[in-house]
Design an enzyme around this catalytic site. Structure first.
Site, PDB file in Angstrom:
ATOM      1  N   ASP A  13       0.845  -1.193   0.000  1.00 61.03           N
ATOM      2  CA  ASP A  13       0.000   0.000   0.000  1.00 61.03           C
ATOM      3  C   ASP A  13       0.878   1.240   0.000  1.00 61.03           C
ATOM      4  O   ASP A  13       2.074   1.175   0.307  1.00 61.03           O
ATOM      5  CB  ASP A  13      -0.918   0.010   1.223  1.00 61.03           C
ATOM      6  CG  ASP A  13      -2.212   0.786   0.979  1.00 61.03           C
ATOM      7  OD1 ASP A  13      -2.306   1.483  -0.054  1.00 61.03           O
ATOM      8  OD2 ASP A  13      -3.133   0.689   1.813  1.00 61.03           O
ATOM      9  N   GLY A  14       0.269   2.364  -0.358  1.00 57.38           N
ATOM     10  CA  GLY A  14       0.965   3.639  -0.359  1.00 57.38           C
ATOM     11  C   GLY A  14       0.069   4.723   0.185  1.00 57.38           C
ATOM     12  O   GLY A  14      -1.158   4.602   0.179  1.00 57.38           O
ATOM     13  N   GLU A  52       2.114   3.772  -3.980  1.00 56.51           N
ATOM     14  CA  GLU A  52       1.498   2.468  -4.243  1.00 56.51           C
ATOM     15  C   GLU A  52       2.462   1.598  -5.047  1.00 56.51           C
ATOM     16  O   GLU A  52       2.645   0.408  -4.756  1.00 56.51           O
ATOM     17  CB  GLU A  52       0.196   2.641  -5.017  1.00 56.51           C
ATOM     18  CG  GLU A  52      -0.916   3.368  -4.266  1.00 56.51           C
ATOM     19  CD  GLU A  52      -1.666   2.483  -3.297  1.00 56.51           C
ATOM     20  OE1 GLU A  52      -1.306   1.297  -3.156  1.00 56.51           O
ATOM     21  OE2 GLU A  52      -2.631   2.978  -2.676  1.00 56.51           O
ATOM     22  N   ASP A  77      -4.665  -2.459  -3.087  1.00 54.99           N
ATOM     23  CA  ASP A  77      -5.972  -1.810  -3.197  1.00 54.99           C
ATOM     24  C   ASP A  77      -5.949  -0.689  -4.236  1.00 54.99           C
ATOM     25  O   ASP A  77      -6.863   0.125  -4.299  1.00 54.99           O
ATOM     26  CB  ASP A  77      -6.448  -1.281  -1.838  1.00 54.99           C
ATOM     27  CG  ASP A  77      -5.517  -0.228  -1.251  1.00 54.99           C
ATOM     28  OD1 ASP A  77      -4.601   0.243  -1.959  1.00 54.99           O
ATOM     29  OD2 ASP A  77      -5.702   0.157  -0.072  1.00 54.99           O
ATOM     30  N   HIS A 130      -9.682  -0.653   3.122  1.00 56.95           N
ATOM     31  CA  HIS A 130     -10.475  -0.324   4.322  1.00 56.95           C
ATOM     32  C   HIS A 130     -11.747  -1.182   4.409  1.00 56.95           C
ATOM     33  O   HIS A 130     -12.824  -0.694   4.723  1.00 56.95           O
ATOM     34  CB  HIS A 130     -10.840   1.158   4.328  1.00 56.95           C
ATOM     35  CG  HIS A 130      -9.655   2.065   4.203  1.00 56.95           C
ATOM     36  ND1 HIS A 130      -8.766   2.272   5.235  1.00 56.95           N
ATOM     37  CD2 HIS A 130      -9.197   2.792   3.157  1.00 56.95           C
ATOM     38  CE1 HIS A 130      -7.821   3.104   4.834  1.00 56.95           C
ATOM     39  NE2 HIS A 130      -8.054   3.424   3.587  1.00 56.95           N
ATOM     40  N   ASP A 140      -1.621  -0.485   4.940  1.00 54.78           N
ATOM     41  CA  ASP A 140      -2.099   0.903   4.914  1.00 54.78           C
ATOM     42  C   ASP A 140      -1.596   1.672   6.129  1.00 54.78           C
ATOM     43  O   ASP A 140      -1.147   2.821   6.009  1.00 54.78           O
ATOM     44  CB  ASP A 140      -3.627   0.918   4.872  1.00 54.78           C
ATOM     45  CG  ASP A 140      -4.201   2.316   4.991  1.00 54.78           C
ATOM     46  OD1 ASP A 140      -4.144   3.063   3.999  1.00 54.78           O
ATOM     47  OD2 ASP A 140      -4.713   2.666   6.070  1.00 54.78           O
TER      48      ASP A 140
END
Length: 302
Positions: A13-14, A52, A77, A130, A140
């Site tokens: 994630d980023g 990301e 995501d 999320h 995240d």
């Protein structure tokens, strides 16, 4: 390399504050024996999409260094990242790193690194952000914490790799990449800033970080980005004028953010010249409507 555990999956994630602004990436490595190894890093000036991509780059560098041949699933995501590496990149390369509209591919330097590192045994999977997925939530959190300037305590199971060895893996240069702009220390040094068109639509033009970043770009790049921005706004206006309903993922693509960033804003919010309103749900999709602010105000005055 003394690591004998088999990697089962990666979650990457980023995050970015300001977009552009301070950013962070997070990567969670799950092994088949249940052990976990976490990695993360930060850049002072970057964008959400680049972070990301950076998280995925670090995962692939670790996989390549481990010489593992067994299948691995990489969860992200970011539909931008997933679609880019599995679909769009083939066309970009055939066109000499041009889009279907004949425009330069944004973030080409990182796409080339990803393309160089990507392996056949990697199964790229999109996971909704999320949404309670443990791996995604942890990646995240790592990314956001690094972006805030407060590096978190990382879970690094003893016996997998010593920290120094893993640091060498992460910072090792990627060979065979044609773009000379790439940095050999991706975790700790910023690569040249490349602002996506829709990154520009998400930030206030009075923001000092935005102004500073733009002033550092060549004039012709700024003008080209302005043209792209106008095109994005034109498309948005057409969607609003014709009353089209668009899904969360489609709206996120338009704004160049994760779908979770759209749904987390509530049912009614303001974006540039439009009011964005949640209309209804169809199956797993939330549908949104865009209305011009001036038209809404005119209606209120009648």
């Amino acid at each position: 390399m003394h690591q004998t555990r088999q990697i089962k999956s990666f979650y990457t994630d980023g995050a970015c504050s300001g977009n552009p602004g301070p950013g962070g990436w997070g990567t969670v490595v799950y092994f088949t024996d249940g052990s976990v190894y976490e990695m993360g890093g930060a850049e002072a000036q970057t964008t959400n999409n680049r972070m990301e991509m950076q998280g995925a780059i670090q995962a692939l560098k670790m996989l390549k260094a481990c010489s593992q041949k067994e299948p691995v699933t990489l969860y992200t995501d970011s539909e931008y990242l997933k679609n880019g590496i599995t679909k769009w990149i083939k066309g970009w390369k055939k066109k000499g790193w041009q889009t279907a509209q004949g425009k330069p591919v944004l973030n080409q330097d990182l796409w080339e690194i990803l393309d160089e590192l990507n392996l056949p045994q990697v199964d790229w999977q999109y996971v909704r952000g999320h949404n309670g997925d443990r791996g995604n939530e942890r990646a995240d959190r790592i990314a956001r914490t690094f972006a805030s300037g407060k590096p978190p305590a990382l879970n690094q199971t003893p016996g997998i790799e010593t920290p120094q060895t893993l640091k060498e893996i992460i910072n090792s240069p990627v060979t065979g990449v044609a773009d000379s702009r790439q940095s050999s220390e991706l975790t700790y040094k910023s690569v040249p800033l490349s602002l996506a068109t829709s990154d520009l639509t998400m930030i206030d033009s009075t923001d000092s970080s935005y102004i500073g970043a733009m002033e550092e770009l060549p004039r012709e790049v700024r003008v080209d980005q302005l043209r792209n921005l106008v095109e994005t706004l034109r498309i948005t206006d057409e969607i609003a004028t014709k009353g089209y309903l668009i899904s969360s993922s489609e709206l996120a693509d338009l704004m160049d953010v994760n779908a979770s960033a759209v749904t987390s804003r509530g049912d009614n919010w303001h974006w540039r010249n439009w009011i964005v309103s949640r209309v209804r749900r169809e199956g797993n999709q939330i549908l949104w409507q865009l209305e011009r602010v001036d038209q809404v105000n005119a209606t209120d005055q009648e």
